[in-house]
Design a protein around this motif. Structure first.
Motif, PDB file in Angstrom:
ATOM      1  N   VAL A 177       0.866  -1.186   0.000  1.00  0.00           N
ATOM      2  CA  VAL A 177       0.000   0.000   0.000  1.00  0.00           C
ATOM      3  C   VAL A 177       0.903   1.237   0.000  1.00  0.00           C
ATOM      4  CG1 VAL A 177      -1.791   1.272   1.232  1.00  0.00           C
ATOM      5  CG2 VAL A 177      -1.764  -1.239   1.307  1.00  0.00           C
TER       6      VAL A 177
ATOM      7  N   ALA B 146      -9.670  -3.228  -0.613  1.00  0.00           N
ATOM      8  CA  ALA B 146      -9.222  -3.079  -2.003  1.00  0.00           C
ATOM      9  C   ALA B 146      -9.255  -4.413  -2.737  1.00  0.00           C
ATOM     10  CB  ALA B 146      -7.810  -2.497  -2.023  1.00  0.00           C
ATOM     11  N   ARG B 147      -8.836  -5.470  -2.075  1.00  0.00           N
ATOM     12  CA  ARG B 147      -8.872  -6.786  -2.701  1.00  0.00           C
ATOM     13  C   ARG B 147     -10.302  -7.200  -2.995  1.00  0.00           C
ATOM     14  NH1 ARG B 147      -6.124  -9.153   0.765  1.00  0.00           N
ATOM     15  NH2 ARG B 147      -7.771 -10.151   1.997  1.00  0.00           N
TER      16      ARG B 147
ATOM     17  N   GLU C 107      -9.553  -3.391  -6.633  1.00  0.00           N
ATOM     18  CA  GLU C 107      -8.885  -2.137  -6.929  1.00  0.00           C
ATOM     19  C   GLU C 107      -7.523  -2.090  -6.238  1.00  0.00           C
ATOM     20  OE1 GLU C 107     -11.496   0.770  -5.378  1.00  0.00           O
ATOM     21  OE2 GLU C 107     -13.064   0.484  -6.915  1.00  0.00           O
ATOM     22  N   PRO C 108      -6.599  -1.246  -6.700  1.00  0.00           N
ATOM     23  CA  PRO C 108      -5.324  -1.062  -5.993  1.00  0.00           C
ATOM     24  C   PRO C 108      -5.577  -0.449  -4.610  1.00  0.00           C
ATOM     25  CG  PRO C 108      -5.209  -0.180  -8.230  1.00  0.00           C
ATOM     26  CD  PRO C 108      -6.654  -0.469  -7.959  1.00  0.00           C
TER      27      PRO C 108
ATOM     28  N   GLN D 196      -5.148   1.993  -1.675  1.00  0.00           N
ATOM     29  CA  GLN D 196      -4.672   3.367  -1.555  1.00  0.00           C
ATOM     30  C   GLN D 196      -5.100   3.935  -0.210  1.00  0.00           C
ATOM     31  OE1 GLN D 196      -2.851   4.955  -3.889  1.00  0.00           O
ATOM     32  NE2 GLN D 196      -2.978   3.329  -5.448  1.00  0.00           N
TER      33      GLN D 196
END
Length: 435
Positions: A372, A410-411, A415-416, A418
């Motif tokens: 991250v 995020a997982r 998505e990435p 952040q």
């Protein structure tokens, strides 16, 4: 990982450090009739065995077993079934009378493994390899704790405490890192110890070696010993200094011998298995018994460095109490013990909140581990809009828990990960519930 520069103990290649193999029945320190029972039970369970196989199973030299088997043959307990090219190939089997007697022996005790060692030999060996003989230095502690984020004053307290061999009392708020630090104290344990498979006390077997606590050391690198006088006693296992950790499951009964009526032998309590190493009582105050009861159980062992145990027959005996005892708790010292006991606690070390720089160091490291990207503006938002507003101290556990929440979300979203305001808000309120 051992801090090799932190302590000095006798290497195991020096003659005084490791027990030497017995050369006669008397040198085993065990009664002849006990050895007869043990060998008879093994032959009953395994059937026909060669001399070399008996030696491997009982961890006794063939020269000792030859004398034992000669006695058993004279008593019509066993017989030679077949002779090989060497004495080691001789095949032994119980006679009918021997099988009947072995069945009786197994009815009393089903232990049929490595021969135990005597109580006196065990006490002498624990003293020889005592954890109190280590010399812990600041240089060794810095090397062992390299990469860990610990306040310098706490690092020095932990190092001095480990070097003293006295009990430690780690206290502070939940999440401050007490358990983590208690477990990392194992890095300061240097050298190896000899741990017996079992010990014999008043004719009763007490198992000591425990694969969950003891980590054997690979001896393949050791040179072959040609001198029979220097061969090691294989009833002992060369291990790293042990670390035993107990938590809320700990009871007073667990600190006594555990007798299994179905097998007829005992298990040593965890603090005995940890002799020569570290014994951690984590989360003191969450056990079914009160902290005062647990503390009172250890007043004598901590003061005199030995513990009194009793067999189910009523026989009482003494074993060494050679551990660095560590208590980890959210309670304050005055909450768990009276002044008399607190005097026996060598070190009372407070583990509290971190300062901003220490907190940032942990946060950035966790971000790197979880992939991250660290964002200074987001970190300041976390400090000012969440920690400060909600009055949450900067505890060591929060960075990993918060970043893990963000990475999990995020997982899930594909998505990435952040450090966005929305992600921080979600993680904080999910973690702290109503806040």
């Amino acid at each position: 990982m051992n801090a090799s520069s932190s302590a000095r103990v006798i290497p195991f290649d020096e003659p005084a450090a490791y027990p030497r193999a017995p050369r006669t029945l008397d040198e085993t320190g065990l009664p002849l009739l006990f050895l007869v029972e043990l060998a008879a039970k093994l032959l009953f369970v395994r059937g026909q065995l060669r001399l070399t196989e008996l030696s491997q199973q009982l961890r006794l030299p063939a020269i000792v077993l030859e004398s034992l088997l000669a006695f058993m043959r004279a008593e019509r307990i066993c017989e030679v079934m077949r002779r090989g090219e060497t004495d080691g190939d001789i095949l032994y089997e119980l006679t009918d009378a021997g099988r009947a007697r072995a069945a009786e022996f197994l009815g009393r005790c089903k232990y049929a493994g490595a021969a135990p060692v005597g109580l006196a030999a065990y006490v002498a060996q624990v003293e020889r390899q005592s954890v109190t003989k280590m010399c812990v230095t600041r240089e060794g502690v810095n090397e062992a704790f390299r990469g860990l984020i610990i306040k310098p004053e706490v690092r020095d307290q932990l190092g001095a405490a480990m070097g003293s061999g006295r009990a430690l009392f780690l206290y502070g708020p939940a999440g401050a890192g007490k358990t983590y630090l208690a477990e990392r104290l194992a890095l300061l344990l240097d050298g190896d110890v000899a741990v017996p498979h079992a010990i014999l006390v008043d004719g009763e077997i007490i198992q000591v070696f425990d694969p969950l606590i003891h980590t054997p050391v690979d001896d393949d690198h050791r040179p072959a010993v040609l001198d029979n006088l220097l061969r090691p006693d294989l009833r002992w296992v060369r291990c790293r200094r042990p670390v035993a950790i107990t938590g809320g499951e700990l009871t007073l009964r667990m600190l006594d011998l555990d007798y299994d009526a179905s097998t007829g032998f005992y298990q040593a309590p965890p603090h005995v298995k940890a002799n020569g190493g570290l014994f951690v009582v984590d989360d003191l105050g969450r056990q079914l018994v009160t902290p005062e009861q647990l503390m009172n159980r250890w007043i004598v062992p901590m003061d005199r460095h030995h513990d009194h145990l009793a067999l189910h027959s009523g026989t009482k005996f003494t074993l060494p109490f050679d551990v660095v005892l560590v208590f980890s708790t959210n309670l304050t010292p005055s909450d768990v013990a009276d002044p008399a006991f607190l005097r026996r606690l060598g070190y009372k070390i407070h583990i509290g909140p971190m300062n901003e720089q220490e907190y940032r160091n942990i946060f950035t490291r966790v971000c790197e581990e979880r992939g991250v990207p660290f964002d200074e503006a987001a970190f300041q938002t976390l400090l000012n809009d969440y920690h400060a507003v909600h009055g949450q101290p900067l505890l060591a556990c929060f960075p990993r828990d918060i970043v893990n929440q963000i990475a999990d979300l995020a997982r899930y979203l594909g998505e990435p990960a952040q450090l966005t305001p929305d992600a921080l808000h979600w993680a904080w309120h999910n973690y702290f519930a109503a806040q």
